[in-house]
Design a protein around this motif. Structure first.
Motif: not given
Length: 521
Positions: A211-213, A292-294, A304-307, A313-315
């Motif tokens: 996960a990213f910051d 994208i989900i907050g 959460h992001l889905e490409l 990906l998570e951040s």
């Protein structure tokens, strides 16, 4: 052919050759062949590592190929690679000799693993700032795939072929005589298109990331600046971008960015990418976000992001900076004749309409600037404006009206692009005062009617958009969704300018960092 300053610079480059090379020209008694002979002779005279031959048998004459001594050429130039393409020539000379290209080890390994058996042709104009990247990418692919070739074809040298093959936009790429693509393409994009298994491999790599910051979506001025500001805080930062540089890559002269008196878009983008990489930002290029989900809607409190390729990906925070794209006319015929007379870049495609009649749709700064530029190339330019006044700066309007081969039609609504099935033949518009329809006979239509935000992927999300599709933000660049911020041309901030986008990117990044600190993430 080459002035003394250019010869001095080229001589210095040729000192870096790793092995002897030959330039093998295919020529005849024409004036164009004489120019090729002169160029090849001058290059060979600058280094004892370069020899010139004029017994080439290439199917396209005049042209010349570059090869290591004892090998057959795989890189060809059909025409004079001057202007923007001179860099392509220098790189070809060096890389054919064995000089290492400036691409990542990963990309180079992917190129070598392609095992291609293809002949690539790329049609260019020497004023096109998008063409060199494509030429250089295909040259590198040919150099590293022994059974492939790459040929740059300069439209001015082969006008009959350009007409015959209906080349009305550059760069235009063919693979084994089949259309491969057109417009600006990075080497990563080209390789991904050729490597049929790349999507699955890339998705697996992305899924393995921690996960990213701060995760920035978009690689334009807003996104690049946001990433720099985040990374300077010492936090884990990434960029997901469909094309690093964004719309700036399609911009020519930039003269209003403080401390930079004048630059061009591709250089601005390259300098920005180098700056971003200086801080170790994880750049994930050629990627599009699907959903994208907050943070407030996920189990672990991360965004959460889905490409599009299926990767997830998570951040802790996400900064949306997806920019904008050229607005289309949305009239019958526009899509059918796109790249066949309908164009969006006068700098790139203008030379293909030399001596012809064209129209520019749009009376803002970009439209009037396009009309002025085209007037120096084409027979006649008609500018079509929907309103009863032009919106461009007065100095631009004065310049336009001073040109003898331009016409301005106001209160005109473009209603249809006309063509003969293979290329544009005209434009139909309605006089908004009389409702009368008119037809203009022409060969090209350059569309310059503003921008649309790249937010289509958000229309089914919980992120609030304006009636124009822009992401609604407050003064701290916060969206209505927890952990999600936004910046630049995709937002409701007025005045879409590079310098404003960079400032907004900095603000968004500082707000995201403040959110991380205050939320205890």
């Amino acid at each position: 052919m080459l002035d003394q300053n250019v010869k001095t610079q080229l001589k210095a480059y040729l000192e870096r050759l790793e092995s002897p090379i030959e330039i093998i020209a295919t020529v005849d008694d024409s004036d164009k062949s004489a120019q090729i002979k002169e160029l090849v002779t001058e290059i060979a005279a600058l280094s004892d590592q370069v020899t010139a031959r004029f017994d080439g048998q290439h199917s396209r004459c005049p042209s010349f190929g570059i090869a290591k001594v004892g090998e057959q050429p795989r890189v060809y130039f059909a025409g004079l690679p001057m202007g923007h393409e001179f860099t392509s020539l220098i790189l070809a000379l060096l890389q054919v000799s064995g000089y290492a290209p400036k691409v990542s080890d990963e990309v180079l390994a992917q190129i070598k693993a392609l095992d291609l058996h293809s002949n690539f042709e790329v049609f260019v104009s020497l004023t096109c700032h998008n063409c060199p990247d494509v030429v250089q990418a295909l040259n590198l692919i040919a150099i590293n795939n022994p059974d492939s070739t790459a040929t740059m074809i300069e439209g001015g040298f082969f006008k009959e072929e350009v007409e015959e093959r209906k080349i009305m936009a550059v760069p235009m790429v063919f693979q084994d005589n089949e259309h491969f693509g057109q417009g600006r393409m990075t080497i990563e994009e080209i390789v991904a298109k050729l490597d049929t298994g790349s999507i699955e491999k890339e998705a697996a790599k992305l899924n393995a990331k921690v996960a990213f910051d701060v995760l920035v979506v978009g690689g334009g001025p807003a996104g690049g600046t946001a990433a720099i500001y985040a990374a300077r805080k010492g936090i884990h930062t990434g960029i997901v971008a469909e094309r690093f540089g964004g719309q700036v890559m399609d911009t020519m002269d930039i003269e209003n960015y403080t401390t930079v008196q004048k630059t061009v878009g591709p250089k601005f983008a390259a300098d920005m990418e180098a700056h971003v990489r200086e801080y170790g930002v994880d750049i994930m290029n050629l990627q599009r976000v699907k959903t994208i989900i907050g943070a407030d809607k996920t189990d672990n409190g991360l965004v959460h992001l889905e490409l599009e390729n299926g990767a997830k990906l998570e951040s802790k925070t996400v900064i949306l900076s997806t920019g904008a794209r050229w607005r289309e006319m949305s009239v019958p015929g526009e899509q059918e004749y796109r790249t066949r007379g309908v164009a969006y870049c006068p700098h790139c495609d203008g030379p293909l309409f030399k001596g012809k009649r064209v129209a520019v749709v749009g009376g803002g700064n970009s439209g009037v600037e396009a009309a002025i530029d085209l007037a120096g190339i084409v027979e006649h330019v008609t500018l079509i404006e929907f309103s009863d006044v032009l919106r461009a700066d007065q100095v631009l309007q004065d310049k336009l009206h001073s040109l003898p081969n331009t016409t301005v039609i106001k209160n005109a609504q473009t209603t249809e692009v006309l063509g003969d099935g293979s290329q544009v033949t005209g434009l139909k518009y309605k006089d908004r005062n009389t409702d009368e329809d008119h037809v203009i006979t022409l060969a090209g239509i350059f569309v310059q009617i503003g921008l649309l935000p790249n937010t289509d992927f958000l229309k089914q999300s919980e992120i609030a958009l304006s009636n124009r599709g822009e992401i609604i933000i407050n003064e701290r660049n916060e969206t209505n969704v927890q952990g999600v911020f936004a910046a630049g041309d995709c937002t409701t901030v007025p005045y879409k300018q590079i310098i404003i986008a960079t400032g907004e990117g900095a603000k968004a990044s500082l707000s995201a960092f403040d959110y991380i600190i205050r939320s205890g993430q």
